[in-house]
Design an enzyme around this catalytic site. Structure first.
Site, mmCIF file in Angstrom:
data_model
loop_
_atom_site.group_PDB
_atom_site.id
_atom_site.type_symbol
_atom_site.label_atom_id
_atom_site.label_comp_id
_atom_site.label_asym_id
_atom_site.label_seq_id
_atom_site.Cartn_x
_atom_site.Cartn_y
_atom_site.Cartn_z
ATOM 1 N N THR A 18 27.328 38.017 35.735
ATOM 2 C CA THR A 18 28.064 38.912 34.836
ATOM 3 C C THR A 18 29.567 38.800 35.082
ATOM 4 O OG1 THR A 18 26.213 40.456 35.018
ATOM 5 C CG2 THR A 18 28.199 41.299 34.015
ATOM 6 N N ARG A 22 28.756 35.365 42.790
ATOM 7 C CA ARG A 22 28.639 36.302 43.917
ATOM 8 C C ARG A 22 27.449 35.897 44.767
ATOM 9 N NH1 ARG A 22 29.921 42.058 40.857
ATOM 10 N NH2 ARG A 22 31.930 41.344 40.062
ATOM 11 N N SER A 113 33.325 42.666 44.091
ATOM 12 C CA SER A 113 33.450 43.982 43.467
ATOM 13 C C SER A 113 32.889 45.111 44.312
ATOM 14 C CB SER A 113 32.780 43.937 42.092
ATOM 15 O OG SER A 113 33.021 45.130 41.408
ATOM 16 N N HIS A 114 31.884 45.805 43.788
ATOM 17 C CA HIS A 114 31.353 46.997 44.440
ATOM 18 C C HIS A 114 30.300 46.649 45.487
ATOM 19 C CE1 HIS A 114 29.106 45.703 41.016
ATOM 20 N NE2 HIS A 114 28.023 46.228 41.548
ATOM 21 N N LYS A 126 35.950 34.403 41.043
ATOM 22 C CA LYS A 126 35.904 34.224 39.593
ATOM 23 C C LYS A 126 37.240 33.710 39.098
ATOM 24 C CE LYS A 126 37.101 38.862 38.024
ATOM 25 N NZ LYS A 126 36.922 39.785 36.900
ATOM 26 N N ASP A 278 36.514 51.114 43.216
ATOM 27 C CA ASP A 278 35.560 50.257 43.934
ATOM 28 C C ASP A 278 36.248 49.164 44.746
ATOM 29 O OD1 ASP A 278 36.459 48.739 41.792
ATOM 30 O OD2 ASP A 278 34.585 47.620 41.672
ATOM 31 N N ASP A 280 37.199 46.054 44.302
ATOM 32 C CA ASP A 280 38.338 45.306 43.757
ATOM 33 C C ASP A 280 39.184 46.126 42.791
ATOM 34 O OD1 ASP A 280 36.230 45.294 41.922
ATOM 35 O OD2 ASP A 280 36.892 43.425 40.996
ATOM 36 N N ASP A 282 38.601 47.815 39.973
ATOM 37 C CA ASP A 282 38.496 47.888 38.511
ATOM 38 C C ASP A 282 37.592 49.020 38.028
ATOM 39 O OD1 ASP A 282 36.174 46.650 39.300
ATOM 40 O OD2 ASP A 282 36.444 44.841 38.084
ATOM 41 N N ARG A 283 36.785 49.574 38.931
ATOM 42 C CA ARG A 283 35.910 50.679 38.518
ATOM 43 C C ARG A 283 36.543 52.025 38.838
ATOM 44 N NH1 ARG A 283 29.622 49.283 39.384
ATOM 45 N NH2 ARG A 283 29.710 47.191 38.515
ATOM 46 N N THR A 345 26.961 43.602 28.080
ATOM 47 C CA THR A 345 27.519 43.990 29.377
ATOM 48 C C THR A 345 28.394 42.860 29.920
ATOM 49 O OG1 THR A 345 25.679 45.428 29.915
ATOM 50 C CG2 THR A 345 26.893 44.488 31.777
ATOM 51 N N GLU A 364 32.659 50.774 29.794
ATOM 52 C CA GLU A 364 31.267 50.490 30.096
ATOM 53 C C GLU A 364 30.697 51.625 30.935
ATOM 54 O OE1 GLU A 364 30.314 46.067 30.671
ATOM 55 O OE2 GLU A 364 32.049 46.449 31.915
ATOM 56 N N GLU A 365 29.378 51.792 30.792
ATOM 57 C CA GLU A 365 28.700 52.810 31.591
ATOM 58 C C GLU A 365 28.831 52.543 33.090
ATOM 59 O OE1 GLU A 365 26.021 51.641 33.436
ATOM 60 O OE2 GLU A 365 26.294 49.687 32.524
ATOM 61 N N SER A 366 29.083 51.289 33.452
ATOM 62 C CA SER A 366 29.119 50.904 34.860
ATOM 63 C C SER A 366 30.467 51.258 35.498
ATOM 64 C CB SER A 366 28.830 49.414 35.007
ATOM 65 O OG SER A 366 29.717 48.664 34.206
ATOM 66 N N LYS A 377 38.929 45.788 33.394
ATOM 67 C CA LYS A 377 38.837 47.231 33.505
ATOM 68 C C LYS A 377 39.721 47.657 34.660
ATOM 69 C CE LYS A 377 34.383 47.125 35.951
ATOM 70 N NZ LYS A 377 33.864 45.751 35.810
ATOM 71 N N ARG A 497 17.854 47.775 35.576
ATOM 72 C CA ARG A 497 18.609 48.941 35.144
ATOM 73 C C ARG A 497 17.923 49.541 33.915
ATOM 74 N NH1 ARG A 497 22.697 48.321 38.560
ATOM 75 N NH2 ARG A 497 24.077 46.510 38.540
HETATM 76 C C1 G16 Z 1 30.750 43.715 36.485
HETATM 77 C C2 G16 Z 1 31.252 43.422 35.113
HETATM 78 C C3 G16 Z 1 30.996 44.593 34.214
HETATM 79 C C4 G16 Z 1 29.540 44.990 34.251
HETATM 80 C C5 G16 Z 1 29.121 45.240 35.682
HETATM 81 C C6 G16 Z 1 27.658 45.539 35.855
HETATM 82 O O1 G16 Z 1 31.502 44.739 37.051
HETATM 83 O O2 G16 Z 1 32.632 43.137 35.120
HETATM 84 O O3 G16 Z 1 31.399 44.247 32.947
HETATM 85 O O4 G16 Z 1 29.314 46.124 33.484
HETATM 86 O O5 G16 Z 1 29.402 44.103 36.458
HETATM 87 O O6 G16 Z 1 26.934 44.409 35.600
HETATM 88 P P1 G16 Z 1 25.400 44.326 35.917
HETATM 89 O O7 G16 Z 1 24.774 45.498 35.211
HETATM 90 O O8 G16 Z 1 25.013 42.994 35.335
HETATM 91 O O9 G16 Z 1 25.208 44.434 37.404
HETATM 92 P P2 G16 Z 1 32.121 44.586 38.486
HETATM 93 O O10 G16 Z 1 32.834 45.873 38.737
HETATM 94 O O11 G16 Z 1 30.943 44.337 39.386
HETATM 95 O O12 G16 Z 1 33.020 43.405 38.386
#
Ligand code: G16
Length: 544
Positions: A18, A22, A113-114, A126, A278, A280, A282-283, A345, A364-366, A377, A497
């Site tokens: 996504t 990773r 990320s998280h 990335k 989070d 990095d 962005d969240r 997503t 996004e919901e995430s 983000k 999910r």
């Molecule tokens: C990444 C993407 C987001 C996505 C999220 C969750 O976030 O940048 O656009 O909504 O993953 O993805 P998944 O549901 O496939 O785990 P981040 O913050 O991890 O870079």
């Protein structure tokens, strides 16, 4: 400086997910693993030859090592200049800001990320394109294809560059410029939000907040912006020092992993405002006293109130949300008479819409919210947006959201995550749903009648590219939805999910506990997908 050409062979697991590649740190530490992926970037992104690259990461374990390797490869591949964040640090939105501000040919961001960090945890890489956003699928597909044919990479031998000293040094012809990681980003925030109003909110003395940086990358950004530029009391930013293992924590700002912050906002003495970001940066998670703002609601509230901030005072051109995100923002778009888009997503799917000026805000919901100010983000941006609204409206977070629900109705929403499940079982579950889908429309499931059931496919309105198989949607006649998809960011097994949404127009019914309000739909979803039978799980690992 001699360029060494090293023979190598492909790894078959370098397909970006996504958001980039990773993997466990140990995977990246295998000989040639990181180098192959980086060479594939240089081989496919030819504008970097003679161009400028932005480089930085979230500070997790292996960040500094990877940066030194990438610098030596950049020198060997003819990159003219690399802008590196001081200490190897750049939050994802700050990297996007710098790519755009200095019109570079792209950036490499090192982050998972998280996901947790440390020698036994996760690392990631990335590539972001010159517009500042995550590479679109056309680029990641080309990159992956290159990794599958790679037979050599180029690197120079050199002593490590000092990443802690701001200034320029050279690796052969390559100029390495270590830059202040925070200043450009902080300036951009000051141009978007009413810093005077927010300063007054802090000065008045009654408003109490904490920002939890979770020992991740936003610490230095939040201290500079909140405490230094906006005058919030010292200590407003907690867990503000970035650590290679995030202090052993899980830098994911949700109700489970940021529970300490939730406690600080709970009860009569709770803080007025709590926010977290989070790994990095962005969240974001936004909390009021005894009140959690779902990311879907947050997007809708920001969109409805955008003209109250200087950066968006002329209104917004449109809104986009990812498919699993609740439809709360759609109602705002409709009321404003602006376009609304439903994308797969992944932030990369917003890029074309933002570049074309079709949308101003997206989310996004995430726990992701952002706008056209960068192409990622942006956690702190969302927090500052909320602070700007609080400063102008002088209402509590809960009052702002409740007023929003009274005007637009409430989209009850929850996400259930089943983490680290057996990959074959997860695939079996999805296949089972695929077989079921055609028979669902018209069926009555409890109180709900199925209006449509499909596997979401998206055609980009700007370039016509198609992304298929983006998640199972089951829509009901009353607008309720069940969505299921497999995460594309995990590194172990599969994560299922389950997203549940139900609209409630009646304001007398807006204060029900979320899990209770959605219980019938949750049960329907579990049974339809045979979650327990197929995964052995009776309960989700994380509920948000
Ligand atoms: C990444 C993407 C987001 C996505 C999220 C969750 O976030 O940048 O656009 O909504 O993953 O993805 P998944 O549901 O496939 O785990 P981040 O913050 O991890 O870079």
């Amino acid at each position: 400086m001699e360029v060494r050409v090293i023979s190598t062979t492909p790894f078959d697991d370098q397909k970006p997910g996504t958001s980039g590649l990773r993997k466990k740190v140990a995977t990246f530490q295998q000989p040639h693993y990181l180098e192959n992926f980086v060479q594939a970037i240089f081989d496919t992104q030819t504008a970097l030859t003679g161009g400028t690259l932005v480089l930085g990461g979230d500070g997790r374990f292996y960040n500094r090592t990877a940066i030194q390797i990438i610098l030596r490869m950049a020198a060997a591949n003819g990159v003219a200049r690399v802008l590196v964040g001081q200490g190897g640090i750049l939050s994802t939105p700050a990297a996007s800001c710098i790519i755009r501000k200095y019109q570079t040919q792209g950036g490499i961001i090192l982050s998972a990320s998280h996901n947790p960090g440390g020698p036994d945890e996760d690392f990631g890489i990335k590539f972001n394109i010159d517009a500042g956003g995550p590479a679109p699928e056309s680029v990641t597909n080309a990159l992956y294809a290159r990794t599958q044919r790679i037979d050599r990479y180029r690197i120079v031998d050199a002593d490590p560059i000092d990443l802690d000293q701001i200034g320029e040094s050279r690796l052969g012809e390559l100029v390495v410029q270590v830059i202040d990681a925070v200043a450009d980003y902080a300036d951009l925030m000051a141009s978007l939000f009413d810093f005077d109003a927010i300063r007054q909110l802090f000065n008045a003395g009654r408003f109490r907040m904490r920002f939890d940086a979770m020992h991740a990358v936003t610490g230095p950004y939040a201290v500079e912006i909140l405490e230094h530029r906006l005058g919030a009391e010292s200590g407003t930013v907690i867990n503000g020092v970035p650590l290679e293992d995030f202090g052993g924590g899980h830098p994911d700002p949700n109700l489970v992993h940021a529970h300490a912050l939730v406690e600080l906002t709970s009860g009569a003495q709770g803080l007025d405002f709590g926010a977290a970001s989070d790994g990095d940066g962005d969240r974001n998670m936004v909390l009021g006293r005894d009140f959690f703002v779902t990311p879907s609601d947050s997007l809708a509230v920001l969109a409805a109130n955008a003209p109250l901030t200087p950066g968006y005072k002329n209104g917004i051109s449109g809104i986009a949300r990812s498919m699993p995100t609740s439809q709360a923002a759609d109602r705002v778009a409709e009321a404003l008479g602006v376009e609304c888009f439903e994308t797969p997503t992944g932030w990369k799917f917003f890029g074309n819409l933002l570049d074309a000026g079709r949308i101003t805000l997206c989310g996004e919901e995430s726990f992701g919210t952002g706008s056209d100010h960068v192409r990622e983000k942006d956690g702190l941006w969302a927090v500052l947006f909320w602070l700007n609204l609080l400063a102008v409206k002088r209402q509590s977070v809960a009052d702002i959201v409740r007023a929003h629900w009274r005007r637009f109705g409430r989209n009850y929403y929850t996400r259930h995550d089943y983490e680290g499940i057996d990959s074959a079982a997860a695939e079996g579950l999805v296949n089972h749903l695929h077989i079921l889908l055609p028979s669902l429309p018209g069926q009555q499931l409890g109180d709900f009648k199925v209006a449509f059931a499909d596997d979401f496919a998206y055609t980009d309105p700007i370039d016509g590219s198609v992304a298929a198989h983006q998640g199972i949607r089951i829509g009901f006649e009353n607008g309720a939805r069940i969505v299921l998809r497999l995460s594309g960011t995990g590194t172990q097994g599969a994560t299922l999910r389950l997203y549940i949404e139900q609209y409630e127009a009646d304001s007398a019914r807006h204060d029900r506990p979320v899990q209770e309000a959605l219980a019938p739909l949750i049960l329907i979803a579990r049974e339809l997908a045979q979650i327990e039978a197929r995964t052995g799980r009776t309960q989700p690992d994380v509920i948000t």
